[in-house]
Design an enzyme around this catalytic site. Structure first.
Site, PDB file in Angstrom:
ATOM      1  CE  LYS A 139      -6.594  -3.435  -6.139  1.00  0.00           C
ATOM      2  NZ  LYS A 139      -5.752  -4.698  -6.171  1.00  0.00           N
ATOM      3  CE1 TYR A 224      -8.843  -3.324 -11.053  1.00  0.00           C
ATOM      4  CE2 TYR A 224      -8.477  -4.916  -9.306  1.00  0.00           C
ATOM      5  CZ  TYR A 224      -7.995  -3.970 -10.188  1.00  0.00           C
ATOM      6  OH  TYR A 224      -6.649  -3.680 -10.187  1.00  0.00           O
TER       7      TYR A 224
HETATM    8  P1  NDP Z   1       4.339  -7.495  -4.509  1.00  0.00           P
HETATM    9  O1  NDP Z   1       4.313  -8.434  -3.371  1.00  0.00           O
HETATM   10  O2  NDP Z   1       4.749  -8.001  -5.832  1.00  0.00           O
HETATM   11  O3  NDP Z   1       5.288  -6.257  -4.177  1.00  0.00           O
HETATM   12  C1  NDP Z   1       5.146  -5.505  -3.009  1.00  0.00           C
HETATM   13  C2  NDP Z   1       6.468  -4.821  -2.723  1.00  0.00           C
HETATM   14  O4  NDP Z   1       6.301  -4.051  -1.536  1.00  0.00           O
HETATM   15  C3  NDP Z   1       7.611  -5.781  -2.399  1.00  0.00           C
HETATM   16  O5  NDP Z   1       8.284  -6.249  -3.537  1.00  0.00           O
HETATM   17  C4  NDP Z   1       8.511  -4.924  -1.551  1.00  0.00           C
HETATM   18  O6  NDP Z   1       9.283  -4.087  -2.389  1.00  0.00           O
HETATM   19  C5  NDP Z   1       7.534  -4.007  -0.817  1.00  0.00           C
HETATM   20  N1  NDP Z   1       7.313  -4.416   0.580  1.00  0.00           N
HETATM   21  C6  NDP Z   1       7.631  -3.663   1.656  1.00  0.00           C
HETATM   22  N2  NDP Z   1       7.315  -4.288   2.780  1.00  0.00           N
HETATM   23  C7  NDP Z   1       6.806  -5.486   2.444  1.00  0.00           C
HETATM   24  C8  NDP Z   1       6.314  -6.593   3.195  1.00  0.00           C
HETATM   25  N3  NDP Z   1       6.276  -6.578   4.532  1.00  0.00           N
HETATM   26  N4  NDP Z   1       5.883  -7.679   2.520  1.00  0.00           N
HETATM   27  C9  NDP Z   1       5.875  -7.703   1.173  1.00  0.00           C
HETATM   28  N5  NDP Z   1       6.334  -6.676   0.423  1.00  0.00           N
HETATM   29  C10 NDP Z   1       6.799  -5.576   1.036  1.00  0.00           C
HETATM   30  O7  NDP Z   1       2.894  -6.835  -4.595  1.00  0.00           O
HETATM   31  P2  NDP Z   1       2.227  -6.140  -5.850  1.00  0.00           P
HETATM   32  O8  NDP Z   1       3.208  -5.316  -6.548  1.00  0.00           O
HETATM   33  O9  NDP Z   1       1.462  -7.132  -6.618  1.00  0.00           O
HETATM   34  O10 NDP Z   1       1.130  -5.224  -5.120  1.00  0.00           O
HETATM   35  C11 NDP Z   1       1.463  -3.991  -4.531  1.00  0.00           C
HETATM   36  C12 NDP Z   1       0.212  -3.113  -4.434  1.00  0.00           C
HETATM   37  O11 NDP Z   1      -0.296  -2.895  -5.730  1.00  0.00           O
HETATM   38  C13 NDP Z   1      -0.933  -3.732  -3.637  1.00  0.00           C
HETATM   39  O12 NDP Z   1      -1.578  -2.739  -2.906  1.00  0.00           O
HETATM   40  C14 NDP Z   1      -1.870  -4.292  -4.694  1.00  0.00           C
HETATM   41  O13 NDP Z   1      -3.215  -4.324  -4.295  1.00  0.00           O
HETATM   42  C15 NDP Z   1      -1.658  -3.301  -5.814  1.00  0.00           C
HETATM   43  N6  NDP Z   1      -1.883  -3.922  -7.130  1.00  0.00           N
HETATM   44  C16 NDP Z   1      -2.660  -3.276  -8.031  1.00  0.00           C
HETATM   45  C17 NDP Z   1      -2.874  -3.790  -9.275  1.00  0.00           C
HETATM   46  C18 NDP Z   1      -3.638  -3.034 -10.284  1.00  0.00           C
HETATM   47  O14 NDP Z   1      -3.975  -3.613 -11.314  1.00  0.00           O
HETATM   48  N7  NDP Z   1      -3.937  -1.753 -10.061  1.00  0.00           N
HETATM   49  C19 NDP Z   1      -2.327  -5.108  -9.662  1.00  0.00           C
HETATM   50  C20 NDP Z   1      -1.448  -5.689  -8.665  1.00  0.00           C
HETATM   51  C21 NDP Z   1      -1.262  -5.107  -7.443  1.00  0.00           C
HETATM   52  P3  NDP Z   1      10.812  -3.756  -2.048  1.00  0.00           P
HETATM   53  O15 NDP Z   1      11.515  -5.082  -2.073  1.00  0.00           O
HETATM   54  O16 NDP Z   1      11.199  -2.864  -3.139  1.00  0.00           O
HETATM   55  O17 NDP Z   1      10.829  -3.120  -0.709  1.00  0.00           O
END
Ligand code: NDP
Length: 370
Positions: A139, A224
């Site tokens: 989401k 949420y």
């Molecule tokens: P993070 O910033 O921690 O991780 C995102 C990952 O996406 C990065 O580590 C990277 O992985 C990859 N990525 C690729 N391109 C980019 C870019 N341009 N900038 C930043 N990251 C990039 O985010 P979250 O894990 O917190 O969030 C990811 C998704 O999950 C979002 O859509 C968020 O809304 C959702 N979310 C949902 C939650 C829930 O409770 N359901 C809670 C937290 C987040 P790599 O290095 O492997 O390429």
């Protein structure tokens, strides 16, 4: 870049492993699911190995009954070996964003779970569907309702299932609240107040960049509260009035900081909601009914949510929301059943979110598009 705010993590998550253990020890809220093929575990590929994938989803896959981690997609080469060693993933099942489409011929992958910044959800969902894989997308489903429609169409065209990572739909207390609301155990709902926010950290993170995040607190956590109202009422809002304030115009130059919005539902119920990226402590819903109330506070945390009604406290065994969400999606795939969090649900939230942003911009009450 690529950092999960410590504040956010601390705020939402308490002790996931303790929650998992408690859920397992007590047998969980759900009765044991019956699957068409009891022994089949579906292979999951995680796309984007950031905070959520690392701290919640991958651990959830380890405890899930019907899913296993078989592949990863990352743009950060240093993560490859770490994840491969930790989860036993072979070289042939590691992809980056350029080689992603080759996943089509990876038979170990049944489902692709998109855990990327919001603006990338649509592209990778569509590419995943074209690769012939089922898709679970975090989401908010996408940055726009138009993107949601394209994602739904792509999955339909590929005859693949699409679901959105709405973990609260698998949270026992949320399910109990919805059951009580739908059965009118305390009479019909008359009004709802709901909100979710937190104080965001790192000012350079993608969540504060409009191009990557689509919006601010509303897209990230306000969603949420919005969804809690829709699900408690089982209705879609028709009219929305919203107002934003920025107390830090520099940090929140590109995205919304704090919003309150009022939704009117067909039954006449009003829901007043709020969200913020600039303070902690807002994490609740309060449904006022004919004969009492149904309340959760905290409502949207990974563990240790609390529920109370005018009849008293409600306590249920906790369980890992992510493991349950993935198992339920696996069940839908194995039994060819629709998901309760299908793409159409994500689209409904985006339609309401677009109305909220439009109302803020135009300073008028806006009709929600359908
Ligand atoms: P993070 O910033 O921690 O991780 C995102 C990952 O996406 C990065 O580590 C990277 O992985 C990859 N990525 C690729 N391109 C980019 C870019 N341009 N900038 C930043 N990251 C990039 O985010 P979250 O894990 O917190 O969030 C990811 C998704 O999950 C979002 O859509 C968020 O809304 C959702 N979310 C949902 C939650 C829930 O409770 N359901 C809670 C937290 C987040 P790599 O290095 O492997 O390429």
């Amino acid at each position: 870049m690529k950092q999960l705010s410590t504040n956010r993590r601390d705020f939402i998550s308490t002790t996931v492993s303790a929650g998992v253990a408690a859920g397992l020890a007590q047998g969980g809220f759900f009765s044991a699911p019956t699957y068409a093929n009891e022994n089949k575990k579906l292979g999951f590929a995680l796309v984007g190995l950031g905070g959520l994938a690392t701290n919640q989803i991958a651990p959830g896959l380890l405890t899930s009954a019907h899913c296993k981690l078989t592949a990863i997609v990352t743009g950060t080469p240093e993560k490859e070996k770490k994840w491969a060693d930790k989860y036993g993933i072979g070289r042939d099942h590691i992809y980056n964003y350029e080689s992603f489409d080759k996943i089509a011929s990876d038979d170990s992958v049944d489902v692709i779970y998109i855990v990327l910044p919001n603006s990338m959800h649509a592209e990778y969902t569509i590419r995943a569907a074209k690769a012939g894989k089922h898709v679970l997308c975090e989401k908010p489903m996408a940055n726009t309702a138009a993107d949601c429609r394209d994602m739904i169409a792509a999955c339909k065209a590929a005859d693949r299932k699409l679901a959105v990572g709405y973990r609260c739909q698998y949270e026992p207390l949320h399910l109990k609240s919805m059951e009580m609301a739908h059965n009118k155990e305390l009479g019909a709902i008359k009004m709802i107040e709901a909100g979710f926010g937190f104080k965001i950290g790192d000012p350079t993170q993608w969540r504060l960049k409009k191009k990557l995040a689509g919006g601010g607190a509303l897209m990230d956590v306000g969603i949420y509260a919005l969804q809690a109202c829709r699900c408690l009422l089982r209705e879609e809002p028709t009219m929305i009035t919203a107002q934003e304030t920025k107390t830090d115009a520099v940090k929140f130059a590109e995205v919304d900081e704090s919003i309150t919005w009022l939704m009117k539902f067909p039954s006449g119920v009003l829901a007043y909601c709020s969200t913020s990226y600039n303070f902690n402590g807002l994490n609740r819903f309060n449904a006022f009914t004919e004969n009492g109330f149904i309340r959760m506070d905290p409502a949207y945390s990974y563990t240790n949510n609390r529920m109370e009604t005018s009849k008293g406290k409600v306590e249920l065994p906790q369980q890992d929301q992510f493991a349950t969400e993935m198992d339920e999606f696996a069940k839908c795939i194995l039994e060819n059943k629709p998901s309760k969090v299908a793409g159409e649900e994500g689209l409904k939230d985006l339609l309401a979110i677009e109305a909220i942003y439009k109302s803020m911009e135009t300073r008028t009450t806006v009709t929600v598009q359908s």
